[in-house]
Enzyme design. Structure first.
Site, mmCIF file in Angstrom:
data_model
loop_
_atom_site.group_PDB
_atom_site.id
_atom_site.type_symbol
_atom_site.label_atom_id
_atom_site.label_comp_id
_atom_site.label_asym_id
_atom_site.label_seq_id
_atom_site.Cartn_x
_atom_site.Cartn_y
_atom_site.Cartn_z
ATOM 1 C CE LYS A 87 31.947 41.336 47.991
ATOM 2 N NZ LYS A 87 33.135 42.160 48.326
HETATM 3 O O1 G3P Z 1 36.908 40.850 49.598
HETATM 4 C C1 G3P Z 1 36.759 41.496 50.826
HETATM 5 C C2 G3P Z 1 37.929 42.348 51.070
HETATM 6 O O2 G3P Z 1 37.881 43.475 50.268
HETATM 7 C C3 G3P Z 1 38.153 42.742 52.477
HETATM 8 O O3 G3P Z 1 39.519 42.792 52.618
HETATM 9 O O4 G3P Z 1 41.620 43.461 53.612
HETATM 10 O O5 G3P Z 1 39.581 44.919 53.879
HETATM 11 O O6 G3P Z 1 39.754 42.750 55.090
HETATM 12 P P1 G3P Z 1 40.162 43.521 53.868
#
Ligand code: G3P
Length: 223
Positions: A87
């Site tokens: 990533k």
């Molecule tokens: O895949 C990306 C994810 O982990 C981010 O999620 O909920 O932290 O915005 P969030």
């Protein structure tokens, strides 16, 4: 649409694998930190364990902020296991790193993508996955899923060999919308995966079937 699990928690991955629907895992430094992982060696051990559980792409994020550091980490991380996808963030340094490592055949997941312009840059560099962050855009009052739809259109219209991976999924409706706009993959937290299994009418239906079955059994056993 494929489903990836968005977690670095091995127990969640074990449980999700039993459902038979998970074809990959995505992680990031926050998810790793939540599991007490604080350096690349510990991250590597967790990823090798994940690779034993899931036979699909496992996204691992670099932590360097400069292009040279990202390239060095990407090369190291990519060598951990054939399933690993690196990533890299949608920043100037991230795009510079993508320009180097994509040419070397390293599979890249372009992360923290918040605009169609950022997606175009990643697509042109040959990333394997583009990850628009739906929930975080929604948090800012934007339509996160509209970006997923735009990227799906971009990738199909110009035939980029890139998969659109809807990320930052917060609830089951995000998954439904990701399907509707044609995302290739949604990466979901374990909680959302469990929510997807559930419908109250299924519970009511099971309860009714069980009661009717038991009633019929009792009636037959009466003299
Ligand atoms: O895949 C990306 C994810 O982990 C981010 O999620 O909920 O932290 O915005 P969030």
């Amino acid at each position: 649409m494929e489903l990836f699990l968005d977690t670095a928690n091995l127990e969640e991955i074990r449980q999700a694998v039993r459902l038979g629907v998970i074809s990959g895992v995505t992680t990031n430094p926050s998810l790793a930190a939540k599991e007490g992982i604080g350096d690349l060696e510990a991250y590597k051990s967790a990823v090798l364990e994940i690779a034993r559980l899931v036979h699909g792409p496992i996204s691992v994020e670099v932590t360097a902020l400069d292009a040279e550091g990202m390239v060095a980490q990407a090369r190291d991380i990519a060598a951990w296991h054939p399933q690993v996808v690196v990533k890299l963030p949608s920043t100037v340094a991230g795009f510079q790193a993508m320009a180097v490592v994509c040419k070397e055949g390293i599979r890249v997941n372009q992360t923290l993508c918040f605009s169609l312009n950022q997606a175009l840059l990643g697509a042109r560099l040959g990333v394997a996955f583009i990850s628009p962050f739906v929930g975080r855009l929604d948090d800012e009052g934007h339509q996160g899923m509209a970006l997923v739809a735009d990227i799906v259109h971009l990738v199909r219209r110009y035939a980029y060999p890139t998969k659109v991976l809807a990320a930052s999924i917060r609830h089951p409706l995000h998954v439904v919308e990701a399907m509707r706009v044609g995302a290739d993959i949604a990466t979901v937290p374990f909680k959302v995966l469990m929510q997807m299994t559930h419908h109250p009418l299924t519970d009511v239906g099971i309860q009714r079937f069980t009661q009717d079955w038991e009633k019929a059994g009792l009636a037959r056993s009466r003299p």
